[in-house]
Design a protein around this motif. Structure first.
Motif, PDB file in Angstrom:
ATOM      1  N   GLY A  44      -1.258  18.429 -11.285  1.00  9.14           N
ATOM      2  CA  GLY A  44      -0.705  17.477 -10.340  1.00  9.14           C
ATOM      3  C   GLY A  44       0.602  17.959  -9.723  1.00  9.14           C
ATOM      4  O   GLY A  44       1.076  17.384  -8.749  1.00  9.14           O
ATOM      5  N   ARG A  45       1.186  19.021 -10.291  1.00 12.13           N
ATOM      6  CA  ARG A  45       2.433  19.552  -9.753  1.00 12.13           C
ATOM      7  C   ARG A  45       2.190  20.593  -8.672  1.00 12.13           C
ATOM      8  O   ARG A  45       3.136  21.239  -8.216  1.00 12.13           O
ATOM      9  CB  ARG A  45       3.292  20.153 -10.873  1.00 12.13           C
ATOM     10  CG  ARG A  45       3.676  19.150 -11.942  1.00 12.13           C
ATOM     11  CD  ARG A  45       4.417  17.954 -11.408  1.00 12.13           C
ATOM     12  NE  ARG A  45       5.773  18.310 -10.947  1.00 12.13           N
ATOM     13  CZ  ARG A  45       6.563  17.493 -10.279  1.00 12.13           C
ATOM     14  NH1 ARG A  45       6.134  16.276  -9.970  1.00 12.13           N
ATOM     15  NH2 ARG A  45       7.759  17.872  -9.894  1.00 12.13           N
ATOM     16  N   GLY A  46       0.932  20.759  -8.273  1.00 12.71           N
ATOM     17  CA  GLY A  46       0.595  21.783  -7.282  1.00 12.71           C
ATOM     18  C   GLY A  46       1.405  21.697  -5.998  1.00 12.71           C
ATOM     19  O   GLY A  46       1.712  22.701  -5.377  1.00 12.71           O
ATOM     20  N   ALA A  47       1.782  20.486  -5.614  1.00 16.34           N
ATOM     21  CA  ALA A  47       2.507  20.318  -4.356  1.00 16.34           C
ATOM     22  C   ALA A  47       4.004  20.563  -4.523  1.00 16.34           C
ATOM     23  O   ALA A  47       4.749  20.487  -3.557  1.00 16.34           O
ATOM     24  CB  ALA A  47       2.264  18.919  -3.799  1.00 16.34           C
ATOM     25  N   GLY A  96      -6.609  13.040   4.404  1.00 16.87           N
ATOM     26  CA  GLY A  96      -6.488  14.234   5.231  1.00 16.87           C
ATOM     27  C   GLY A  96      -7.403  15.356   4.795  1.00 16.87           C
ATOM     28  O   GLY A  96      -7.268  16.494   5.251  1.00 16.87           O
ATOM     29  N   LEU A  97      -8.356  15.085   3.888  1.00 17.03           N
ATOM     30  CA  LEU A  97      -9.282  16.136   3.467  1.00 17.03           C
ATOM     31  C   LEU A  97     -10.349  16.351   4.532  1.00 17.03           C
ATOM     32  O   LEU A  97     -10.960  17.409   4.611  1.00 17.03           O
ATOM     33  CB  LEU A  97      -9.944  15.766   2.137  1.00 17.03           C
ATOM     34  CG  LEU A  97      -8.975  15.595   0.965  1.00 17.03           C
ATOM     35  CD1 LEU A  97      -9.707  15.134  -0.279  1.00 17.03           C
ATOM     36  CD2 LEU A  97      -8.233  16.891   0.689  1.00 17.03           C
ATOM     37  N   GLN A 127       1.933  13.818  -9.369  1.00 15.38           N
ATOM     38  CA  GLN A 127       2.259  14.172  -7.982  1.00 15.38           C
ATOM     39  C   GLN A 127       3.421  13.318  -7.483  1.00 15.38           C
ATOM     40  O   GLN A 127       3.909  13.549  -6.382  1.00 15.38           O
ATOM     41  CB  GLN A 127       1.037  13.966  -7.074  1.00 15.38           C
ATOM     42  CG  GLN A 127      -0.079  14.961  -7.297  1.00 15.38           C
ATOM     43  CD  GLN A 127      -1.307  14.664  -6.437  1.00 15.38           C
ATOM     44  OE1 GLN A 127      -2.390  14.444  -6.959  1.00 15.38           O
ATOM     45  NE2 GLN A 127      -1.127  14.658  -5.115  1.00 15.38           N
ATOM     46  N   ARG A 154      -0.670  20.355   3.672  1.00 11.90           N
ATOM     47  CA  ARG A 154      -1.315  19.902   2.440  1.00 11.90           C
ATOM     48  C   ARG A 154      -0.257  19.507   1.417  1.00 11.90           C
ATOM     49  O   ARG A 154      -0.387  18.525   0.704  1.00 11.90           O
ATOM     50  CB  ARG A 154      -2.190  21.010   1.833  1.00 11.90           C
ATOM     51  CG  ARG A 154      -3.483  21.317   2.510  1.00 11.90           C
ATOM     52  CD  ARG A 154      -4.495  20.209   2.627  1.00 11.90           C
ATOM     53  NE  ARG A 154      -4.347  19.064   1.764  1.00 11.90           N
ATOM     54  CZ  ARG A 154      -4.648  17.830   2.132  1.00 11.90           C
ATOM     55  NH1 ARG A 154      -5.125  17.601   3.326  1.00 11.90           N
ATOM     56  NH2 ARG A 154      -4.501  16.836   1.302  1.00 11.90           N
ATOM     57  N   ARG A 155       0.792  20.321   1.351  1.00  4.37           N
ATOM     58  CA  ARG A 155       1.845  20.092   0.381  1.00  4.37           C
ATOM     59  C   ARG A 155       2.523  18.730   0.614  1.00  4.37           C
ATOM     60  O   ARG A 155       2.679  17.932  -0.299  1.00  4.37           O
ATOM     61  CB  ARG A 155       2.865  21.233   0.501  1.00  4.37           C
ATOM     62  CG  ARG A 155       3.946  21.244  -0.535  1.00  4.37           C
ATOM     63  CD  ARG A 155       4.802  22.488  -0.378  1.00  4.37           C
ATOM     64  NE  ARG A 155       4.248  23.635  -1.061  1.00  4.37           N
ATOM     65  CZ  ARG A 155       4.590  23.994  -2.298  1.00  4.37           C
ATOM     66  NH1 ARG A 155       5.483  23.316  -2.957  1.00  4.37           N
ATOM     67  NH2 ARG A 155       4.039  25.041  -2.872  1.00  4.37           N
ATOM     68  N   ALA A 180       0.218  15.827  -0.216  1.00  4.71           N
ATOM     69  CA  ALA A 180       0.017  15.633  -1.654  1.00  4.71           C
ATOM     70  C   ALA A 180       1.268  15.081  -2.340  1.00  4.71           C
ATOM     71  O   ALA A 180       1.174  14.504  -3.414  1.00  4.71           O
ATOM     72  CB  ALA A 180      -0.399  16.950  -2.309  1.00  4.71           C
ATOM     73  N   VAL A 220       5.238  23.052  -7.193  1.00  3.54           N
ATOM     74  CA  VAL A 220       5.458  24.400  -7.713  1.00  3.54           C
ATOM     75  C   VAL A 220       5.360  25.391  -6.551  1.00  3.54           C
ATOM     76  O   VAL A 220       4.445  25.320  -5.738  1.00  3.54           O
ATOM     77  CB  VAL A 220       4.396  24.723  -8.792  1.00  3.54           C
ATOM     78  CG1 VAL A 220       4.532  26.165  -9.249  1.00  3.54           C
ATOM     79  CG2 VAL A 220       4.540  23.777  -9.966  1.00  3.54           C
ATOM     80  N   ALA A 221       6.328  26.316  -6.473  1.00  2.00           N
ATOM     81  CA  ALA A 221       6.326  27.290  -5.381  1.00  2.00           C
ATOM     82  C   ALA A 221       5.093  28.180  -5.465  1.00  2.00           C
ATOM     83  O   ALA A 221       4.494  28.333  -6.544  1.00  2.00           O
ATOM     84  CB  ALA A 221       7.586  28.147  -5.449  1.00  2.00           C
ATOM     85  N   ALA A 222       4.698  28.757  -4.336  1.00  2.00           N
ATOM     86  CA  ALA A 222       3.427  29.471  -4.230  1.00  2.00           C
ATOM     87  C   ALA A 222       3.221  30.506  -5.336  1.00  2.00           C
ATOM     88  O   ALA A 222       2.155  30.585  -5.932  1.00  2.00           O
ATOM     89  CB  ALA A 222       3.327  30.138  -2.864  1.00  2.00           C
TER      90      ALA A 222
END
Lengths: 275, 349
Positions: free
Chosen positions: A100-103, A50-51, A155, A71-72, A75, A105-107
């Motif tokens: 890798g926890r970007g999806a 999806g990029l 992820q 995106r979230r 991922a 962790v809250a904004a």
């Protein structure tokens, strides 16, 4: 998770890279994507992730079209192991893996205790825990590749897309990475990977797809697709598929390009088996 | 026998965030006290303490008016300005360096300083009052970045970061030419020196009233930077990887650019163009605490504040006449940068 790609045209706006690609990957399957440089492997992967938006056709994960996923959400299901690269800033291995926890962790938040635990567990599973405070750019390239895999695994994806995970690795590290892929497959993760060594597909892939000039040349079970004839038509050179026997183990197969000296001398000792 | 892996020393030189914050905070406080004392009118430690205590107790007139005036009307506003501008430029520099993955990015990479300079030059050219000049500087600085952003969105099919930076260079150069035009047209005895002096950067014209607005605006810009501090690490991997990791890179970049622009434009509008601070301070901070933006941002701000305060002290004490701040920061920054280049393996590690 299954992936279904149907009638896909992919590439950049005004610059299509490939078209008419249809294939599917069953849950827990390893699909190996082969093709010469510039055949569109990376672009196909990026579109699957999806990029890049598909130019035509559709991509579905477990039957659901992913084009409008956030995106979230994407991922959390599909993770990407990009081709190894130099880090721009001297992050530590732990810092890289935590990303890798970007999806999850809250904004406005930073990774919490649970995120750290996931990252640490992944590092332990990949035997990288001793490197956690090392600077990513200063570890060996094999360790860097494993770190990127660890980052993708934090992820907690169901699908892993790996772009040439064994590029620039020595034999030892190649086997390390391939064995890791087999372990991930065992854990039920669906894997799409690309490689320049077709022999690796014999070792770890269920299915093989070959891409040339953005078109799917063939796709199917490894043993059926990975033939000298197909390899010749995708790479444009003779490739021998050779059976090797290691003592005490069942035979494996490798692929070797059969080189002919342009000066006209006889070349390889290896005899290609009749196709 | 214990075998030590040479690589375990890799992060050994980094200090913890607490240590670096306490260290830079104490240096900053010490510098604030020194800055109150030094200058044309010297204030002894005893006088300083008496005046401060007097002020805290409500002030009953035991302290000479001269000292009162020098400390509270002249030096403290200027110290506040130096601290504020230094912290703001360093924060914006750290933001752009991480965001654009470029150790050579500075707060004015998207043309904010050039735009602000043009605004100030126009204000001086039109003989506006000081507040008007500051307002124009702020407006032009922000508008330039807005234009750069709009242009970068219009140009499709390229690496968005590359287009942004190139558009910033182009607009900055264009603003620079407009400044030259204004200088050419300006009254050479009155306006031209004023424009030139503004562009060199200085803190000698600040007054407490400007400070309040600027403090507010800088604070406003810092809030999103702080809140999104961990996301910045993901952005520093580049667009594609950030997106693959679940980040809406385009939207996040816009927020970072808006925040950094607000911070820089408010700083530049009170101090004029002061180079090098936003370029070199984040480097030093990164050497100290590593690239994690959550640690890099506060460390950069404290170091930037202390550095600019120290340089401003030099600016007003080493010569008979005051030396423009921007000249001093360049004199100190250029050699530092060359040293950094020679002594670090890849320029930013």
């Amino acid at each position: 998770m299954s992936i279904d790609i149907a009638g896909l045209a992919f590439g950049y706006p005004g610059h299509p890279v490939g078209s008419d690609v249809s294939l599917s990957v069953a849950p827990g399957e390893v699909l190996c994507l082969l093709g010469p440089n510039g055949s569109g492997k990376t672009t196909l992967f990026k579109t699957t992730l999806g990029l890049l938006p598909p130019l035509k056709g559709r991509i579905a994960v477990d039957g659901e079209t992913t084009e409008r996923w956030s995106r979230r959400r994407t991922a959390q299901h599909l993770a990407y192991v990009p081709q190894q690269h130099d880090a721009y800033f001297p992050f530590t291995v732990m810092e890289v893996v935590l990303m890798g926890r970007g999806a999850y962790v809250a904004a406005f938040a930073t990774p919490g205790r649970h995120d750290r635990e996931v990252a640490e567990r992944t590092l332990r599973e990949l035997h990288l825990l001793h490197l956690r405070d090392q600077v990513y750019s200063q570890i060996s390239s094999g360790e860097r590749q494993l770190t990127l895999i660890a980052r993708a695994l934090t992820q907690q994806p169901r699908v892993l897309i790996m772009d040439e995970p064994t590029a620039n690795l020595d034999f030892g590290n190649q086997v390390l990475v391939l064995n890791q892929i087999l372990r991930l497959k065992q854990a039920g993760i669906t894997i799409m990977m690309s490689t320049h060594d077709p022999g690796q597909a014999f070792y770890c892939a269920d299915n093989v797809a070959m891409l040339r000039d953005g078109r799917l040349l063939c796709w199917g079970p490894t043993d059926e697709v990975l033939t000298s004839a197909n390899l010749r038509s995708v790479y444009g050179v003779d490739v021998a598929v050779v059976e090797i026997t290691k003592t005490g183990e069942h035979p494996g197969k490798v692929c070797v390009p059969v080189m002919s000296d342009p000066r006209g001398r006889a070349d390889s000792e290896i005899q290609a088996p009749p196709a | 026998m214990k075998i030590t892996d040479p690589r375990t020393a890799a992060t050994g030189h980094r200090v913890s965030l607490a240590v670096s914050l306490w260290l830079s905070l104490s240096v900053l406080l010490a510098l604030v006290l020194i800055s109150i004392a030094v200058g044309k009118y010297r204030i002894g430690p005893g006088e300083l303490v008496t005046a401060l205590i007097n002020r805290l107790q409500g002030g009953d007139g035991e302290v000479p008016t001269v000292i009162e005036t020098v400390i509270f009307q002249i030096r403290l506003p200027r110290i506040t300005a130096a601290v504020l501008v230094g912290a703001a430029l360093a924060a914006a520099g750290a933001t752009y360096q991480s965001l654009f993955r470029n150790p050579l990015a500075s707060p004015d990479i998207l043309g904010v300083s050039a735009g602000a300079g043009l605004g100030a030059a126009a204000g001086i050219f039109l003989s506006l009052p000081v507040a008007g000049i500051q307002l124009l500087a702020f407006a032009f600085g922000s508008f330039t970045v807005l234009l750069v952003y709009v242009i970068s969105r219009a140009v499709r099919g390229h690496d968005p970061v590359l287009v942004l930076v190139l558009a910033g260079v182009v607009m900055g150069t264009l603003a620079g030419s407009c400044i030259s035009l204004l200088k050419y047209l300006a009254d050479p005895y009155d306006q031209l020196p004023a424009i030139t002096f503004w562009l060199l950067g200085s803190l000698n014209a600040v007054n407490p009233a400007d400070m309040q607005v600027s403090l507010l605006l800088v604070g406003l810009g810092l809030v999103p930077l702080y809140l999104l501090r961990w996301r910045m690490n993901l952005m520093s991997l580049g667009d594609e990887e950030a997106r693959a990791l679940g980040v809406n890179a385009g939207r996040l970049r816009l927020v970072f650019i808006m925040s950094a622009t607000l911070v820089t434009a408010s700083a530049v509008s009170i101090s004029g163009v002061i180079g090098w601070v936003g370029l070199m301070i984040p480097h030093i901070a990164r050497l100290l605490v590593g690239p994690d933006f959550a640690r890099l941002l506060p460390t950069s701000m404290l170091l930037g504040a202390a550095y600019l305060l120290g340089v401003d002290d030099l600016a007003r004490t080493i010569g008979e006449v005051e030396i423009p701040l921007g000249i001093l920061t360049a004199f100190l920054g250029a050699p530092f940068f060359l040293w950094l280049l020679a002594h670090s393996r890849r320029g930013w590690q």
